[in-house]
Design an enzyme around this catalytic site. Sequence first.
Site, short mmCIF file in Angstrom:
data_model
loop_
_atom_site.label_atom_id
_atom_site.label_comp_id
_atom_site.label_asym_id
_atom_site.label_seq_id
_atom_site.Cartn_x
_atom_site.Cartn_y
_atom_site.Cartn_z
N ALA A 48 0.71 -1.04 0.04
CA ALA A 48 0.01 0.17 0.04
C ALA A 48 0.95 1.17 -0.11
O ALA A 48 1.83 1.08 0.46
CB ALA A 48 -0.92 0.04 1.28
N CYS A 49 0.26 2.29 -0.35
CA CYS A 49 1.41 3.73 -0.57
C CYS A 49 1.82 3.99 0.74
O CYS A 49 1.46 3.71 1.74
CB CYS A 49 0.60 4.64 -1.17
SG CYS A 49 -0.57 5.59 -0.11
N LEU A 50 2.85 4.68 0.73
CA LEU A 50 3.62 4.90 2.20
C LEU A 50 3.00 6.00 2.75
O LEU A 50 3.29 5.80 4.30
CB LEU A 50 5.00 5.42 1.66
CG LEU A 50 5.97 4.60 1.00
CD1 LEU A 50 7.21 5.46 0.67
CD2 LEU A 50 6.33 3.49 1.70
#
Length: 275
Positions: free
Chosen positions: A174-176
Amino acid sequence: MSLDEKYKLLQDNIKSRGSAAIAFSGGVDSTFLVYAAHEVLGDKLIAVTATSSTYPERELKEAIQYANDMGVKHIIINSEELDIEGFAQNPKNRCYYCKKELFTKIARVAKDNGVEYIFDGSNIDDTGDYRPGMQAARELNVVSPLKESGLTKEDIRELSRKLNLPTWDKPAFACLSSRFPYGTQITKPKLKMVEEGEQFLLDMGIRQIRVRHHGDIARIEVSPEEREQFFDIKVMDNISNKFKQIGFIYVTLDMSGYRTGSMNEVLSSEEKTLK
């Protein structure tokens, strides 16, 4: 319904649209969707990858490689979430802002290339967690062919394995920005700390990683079966020293291990229903 039947239904659903631009991160779901769509749509398919400070360099390189290997037309755009008003403050509906920006930009790419539909890689299992980004997808008429075809994450991995896709056993990502507690300001330096910490652990051979950023504290999540790799004095010292060089003061291992959406555990059941 068998896996082969689901795959046939998926391709029928894709074919009925005629052309599509796919939000392509290089993850398990979007890579599988791009492959399936390319078989049906050929050059009427575009894979679109958005770069930003929340998207690690390693993921971008892999997305480029996968698209090249599949022979898919691949367009890279910039979609810097931190420039979106309200995003950096990390509200509970942060993903709504991100997805709305992303799908709006992909819609422009689609229009410029004569493509009618926008696809995303959401599957049946994605309906079980708090995902405000789905609201943005609905508002912008984004199609989710994997979900339409009743495909679960396990189905997608198994079909990817049968199709010899390199992502079939790729760890979930998942995005940071998902590494920060809601209400905590997200900045580029903090994102860099998380990316550097996760890359260090990946280079050690740990496969499933989340470095949760709690101010001075790094809370490391790894898959339950990988936790035992930390139970060595030298390993713990190396990790502690590296994370302190990165900028953390305290370094901890989450005893429960990695689980999807752990930052959502603070949300009430009522908040989680607001998808």
